[in-house]
Structures are given as structure tokens and as C-alpha cells.
Scaffold this active site. Structure first.
Site, short mmCIF file in Angstrom:
data_model
loop_
_atom_site.label_atom_id
_atom_site.label_comp_id
_atom_site.label_asym_id
_atom_site.label_seq_id
_atom_site.Cartn_x
_atom_site.Cartn_y
_atom_site.Cartn_z
N HIS A 13 0.86 -1.20 0.00
CA HIS A 13 0.00 0.00 0.00
C HIS A 13 0.89 1.24 0.00
O HIS A 13 1.42 1.63 1.03
CB HIS A 13 -0.91 -0.01 1.24
CG HIS A 13 -1.86 1.14 1.31
ND1 HIS A 13 -3.19 0.98 1.62
CD2 HIS A 13 -1.69 2.48 1.14
CE1 HIS A 13 -3.80 2.15 1.61
NE2 HIS A 13 -2.90 3.09 1.34
N HIS A 15 1.62 5.33 -1.67
CA HIS A 15 1.24 6.51 -2.45
C HIS A 15 2.50 7.13 -3.04
O HIS A 15 3.39 7.53 -2.30
CB HIS A 15 0.54 7.55 -1.56
CG HIS A 15 -0.72 7.04 -0.95
ND1 HIS A 15 -1.96 7.20 -1.55
CD2 HIS A 15 -0.95 6.32 0.18
CE1 HIS A 15 -2.89 6.63 -0.79
NE2 HIS A 15 -2.31 6.09 0.27
N LYS A 91 -9.61 -0.33 -5.76
CA LYS A 91 -9.58 0.33 -4.44
C LYS A 91 -10.88 1.06 -4.18
O LYS A 91 -11.30 1.92 -4.96
CB LYS A 91 -8.41 1.32 -4.39
CG LYS A 91 -8.29 2.13 -3.09
CD LYS A 91 -7.79 1.28 -1.95
CE LYS A 91 -7.87 1.99 -0.60
NZ LYS A 91 -6.70 2.77 -0.28
N HIS A 128 -10.49 1.15 1.92
CA HIS A 128 -10.21 2.08 3.02
C HIS A 128 -11.42 2.00 3.95
O HIS A 128 -12.44 2.63 3.70
CB HIS A 128 -9.99 3.51 2.52
CG HIS A 128 -9.60 4.45 3.62
ND1 HIS A 128 -8.38 5.07 3.68
CD2 HIS A 128 -10.27 4.83 4.73
CE1 HIS A 128 -8.31 5.81 4.78
NE2 HIS A 128 -9.45 5.67 5.44
N HIS A 162 -4.53 -0.88 5.88
CA HIS A 162 -3.96 -0.17 7.05
C HIS A 162 -4.82 -0.29 8.30
O HIS A 162 -5.28 0.71 8.85
CB HIS A 162 -3.69 1.31 6.72
CG HIS A 162 -4.74 2.01 5.90
ND1 HIS A 162 -6.06 2.03 6.26
CD2 HIS A 162 -4.66 2.70 4.73
CE1 HIS A 162 -6.74 2.71 5.34
NE2 HIS A 162 -5.91 3.13 4.41
N ASP A 234 1.58 2.61 3.46
CA ASP A 234 0.72 3.80 3.36
C ASP A 234 1.54 5.07 3.45
O ASP A 234 1.05 6.10 3.94
CB ASP A 234 -0.40 3.79 4.42
CG ASP A 234 -1.52 4.77 4.08
OD1 ASP A 234 -1.60 5.18 2.91
OD2 ASP A 234 -2.29 5.12 4.98
C1 NCD Z 1 -3.51 9.05 2.27
C2 NCD Z 1 -3.07 10.11 1.28
O1 NCD Z 1 -2.57 11.17 1.70
O2 NCD Z 1 -3.19 9.87 0.08
N1 NCD Z 1 -3.60 9.64 3.57
C3 NCD Z 1 -3.55 9.01 4.77
O3 NCD Z 1 -3.75 9.69 5.78
N2 NCD Z 1 -3.29 7.74 4.87
C4 NCD Z 1 -4.80 8.43 1.84
C5 NCD Z 1 -5.17 7.18 2.59
O4 NCD Z 1 -4.59 6.12 2.38
O5 NCD Z 1 -6.05 7.25 3.43
ZN ZN Z 2 -3.23 5.04 1.70
#
Ligand code: NCD
Ligand code: ZN
Length: 325
Positions: A13, A15, A91, A128, A162, A234
Site C-alpha cells: 500500500h 502513495h 480500491k 479504506h 492499514h 501507506d
Molecule cells: C492518504 C493520502 O494522503 O493519500 N492519507 C492518509 O492519511 N493515509 C490516503 C489514505 O490512504 O487514506
Molecule cells: Zn493510503
């Protein structure tokens, strides 16, 4: 022990953002991981196969080392059952629960036909799992939705992303088709670290870090490498002003992941389980075969940078006892 090798670490996971941010995020990922499931919550969202292919190409253009990004498709009503054979993972963001969820799902019941088609095609549903209730209850309140999905689509693989609460940790063994990812920050921190003394916006994320009992439940799963759990960082960078002035949710943990995981697992006499947690379990859960990439870590202190191209990493300025060789 003062050295350890991890074979083909995988981040379930992640970003990576887009455009300029990829110059920072993609090299960090390909330096230490063999692959990752990359989240699609961009603006606009990655909600088609074509958009995912283009995004993957952009990611790879910033990778100097072999790396396998698996881009998840953002669930919107444009996604059609016919294309699911080509989609590994979808997702689901409930609308409004986190960064980039503006285009998320408002009425989950509307997707029953799609979930049935995903179940037939073998497409994985990544979720999520938070509602819009009181902040500490949001994840636990989502449990009934997970249970309903798990019962009605028993062959659909559902990833509870998460997980941050004992409430969801408990569900894992109750439904064969429920799986989970766990982040490093939810293993490390509780609300005390976020706001117990001075507010630390760099530890603010969705789902929010919770109580010591919640953390303990997650630690039990991770430190024994429960076979239905894989590591998903995450890591979710936001530029400094977004975090410090506007309180954006998301923790930038990518710069510290493997050294900090080794440190934590060592402290808890769980090093024997780390390989499964950071790679082997994921390869089975997601049915993927990763290229072999060995990452060596040594017991040598490493001081985390204060700022990386305008992003503040988790553990900034702290010393970690392990570093990547
Ligand atoms: C994530 C993001 O900033 O893209 N933020 C977070 O607080 N984890 C999005 C997510 O996975 O919830
Ligand atoms: Zn995330």
C-alpha cells in the site's frame, strides 16, 4: 545479529503521487522494494485501465532499479465488469473519509453486481475501511460493512487496508476471504505520540493512530507474520505547508521503512518473521511473483534527514540503529 538480508521486499500500500513528486517517491521505492501496490487517489483519480497503464509508465520513468508497480484502479461507477479480467486490484474509498476520496463511493450497495463480477474474475477488492463517525470509532464502525461484504461475496478477496484497531484485527480469523495490510506507523505509534505532548502533524494520518491496546493487537499480528497480513506502508507524502498549516492527513514514511522495521522487529524478538511480513505473505495473498532483489541492512546508525525535497519524513532527525548497506 548485526546484518540481515531481506529478499524482494514488497509494499502492499503505497502513495507515489504524480508529476514532480515522482522524482522523490519513485527512487525511494525502487531503491528498497521489489514492487508495490500503488494507490490511485490522484486528481483526477486513476479510474481506468488506460490511466493506470500511463501512470505506471510515468512511475517507471523515474525508477533506476527494477521495480514492479501494481496500480490499483479507483472504484467509481465508470468501472465496468467486462474489463475486470485485466484488473488485479480495485480500491474502494468511501466518499469523504480521507485524502483524495472526493470521488469515492457514496452508496456501497450500488456495487453488488460489480463485486460479484470481481469475485468471478479473481479481482482483489482493497478497501479504506472508515465511516464518517466519531474519529476514534470510524474504523470499528466499518466492521459491519466488511462482514456483510465477506459473507455475501465469499470468494472475493477483500483487503482491509492499514488496519489500526483491535476491532478489525479480530475479524481476520472470522472470515476466510478477509485479509489486511498493516503500516509501520500503526505498529510504532499511539495517540500519545500524535498529540500527547506537542501536536506532531507529521504523525497525522487516516486512519488515525489509536490506543496502546489497538497497537498491541496489530503488533501481535505483525510480529508473528499472520499469514493473512502483509506490510503496506501507506507512505503518503504531502508538502510541508500542507502538513503544518493545513493539517493534511498522510505520513511520509518511505525514507525509513526497512531500517525502522528491522529495528522494531529486533526489539520485539520478531526478526524471524520479518521476511514473511514484508514479502512472502504478500506474494501469496496477491498471487504475484516478484523479481529477486536482495536488500542488505547492517547495524549502523542512520540519521534521518530533516527534509527531503520539501517533504518531512517520519522520524525526521531521529537516529535509527539500522541502515541499508
Ligand atoms: C492518504 C493520502 O494522503 O493519500 N492519507 C492518509 O492519511 N493515509 C490516503 C489514505 O490512504 O487514506
Ligand atoms: Zn493510503
Amino acid at each position: 545479529m548485526d546484518a540481515i538480508e531481506l529478499v524482494s521486499p514488497f509494499d502492499s500500500h503505497l502513495h507515489l503521487r504524480d508529476s514532480d513528486a515522482l522524482k522523490t517517491t519513485a527512487p525511494l521505492a525502487c531503491e528498497t522494494f521489489a514492487g508495490a501496490i500503488v494507490m490511485p487517489n490522484l486528481t483526477p483519480p486513476i479510474d481506468s485501465i488506460e490511466a493506470a497503464q500511463d501512470y505506471k509508465a510515468r512511475i517507471l520513468s523515474f525508477c533506476q532499479k527494477p521495480f514492479e508497480p501494481i496500480v490499483a484502479i479507483y472504484l467509481t461507477d465508470t468501472l465496468k465488469g467486462e474489463v475486470l479480467d485485466l484488473v488485479k486490484i480495485v480500491k474502494l474509498y468511501p466518499s469523504g473519509v480521507t485524502t483524495g476520496s472526493e470521488n469515492g463511493v457514496k452508496n456501497i450497495d450500488q456495487y453488488d453486481r460489480l463485486f460479484a463480477a470481481m469475485q468471478e474474475a479473481g479481482t482483489i477488492l482493497s478497501v479504506h475501511g472508515e465511516t464518517n463517525d466519531f474519529v476514534l470509532d470510524r474504523e470499528a464502525r466499518f466492521a459491519t460493512i466488511y462482514e456483510s461484504l465477506a459473507k455475501r461475496f465469499p470468494r472475493l478477496k477483500i483487503i482491509m487496508e492499514h488496519i489500526s484497531s483491535a476491532a478489525l484485527a479480530k475479524l481476520l480469523d472470522r472470515y476466510e476471504n478477509l485479509f489486511a495490510t498493516i503500516t509501520l506507523h500503526h505498529l510504532l505509534y499511539t495517540l500519545d505520540d500524535l498529540l500527547g505532548s506537542k501536536l506532531n502533524p507529521h504523525l497525522f494520518c487516516k486512519p488515525i493512530v489509536k490506543t496502546p491496546a489497538d497497537r498491541a493487537a496489530l503488533r501481535r499480528l505483525a510480529f508473528g507474520a499472520h499469514s493473512k497480513v502483509s506490510f503496506g506502508s501507506d507512505s503518503a507524502p504531502h508538502i510541508r505547508s500542507a502538513k503544518e498549516r493545513f493539517g493534511a492527513a498522510g505520513i511520509f514514511s518511505a525514507p525509513v521503512l526497512l531500517p525502522k522495521l528491522v529495528e522494531l522487529f529486533e526489539e520485539n524478538s520478531a526478526l524471524d518473521y520479518l521476511q514473511s511480513f514484508v514479502s512472502d505473505n504478500a506474494q501469496k495473498i496477491y498471487d504475484i511473483k516478484l523479481p529477486r532483489k536482495t536488500i542488505s541492512l547492517i547495524k549502523k546508525p542512520f540519521v534521518v534527514q530533516e527534509d527531503i525535497n520539501g517533504f518531512i519524513p517520519m522520524c525526521a532527525k531521529e537516529t535509527i540503529r539500522w541502515s541499508i548497506r
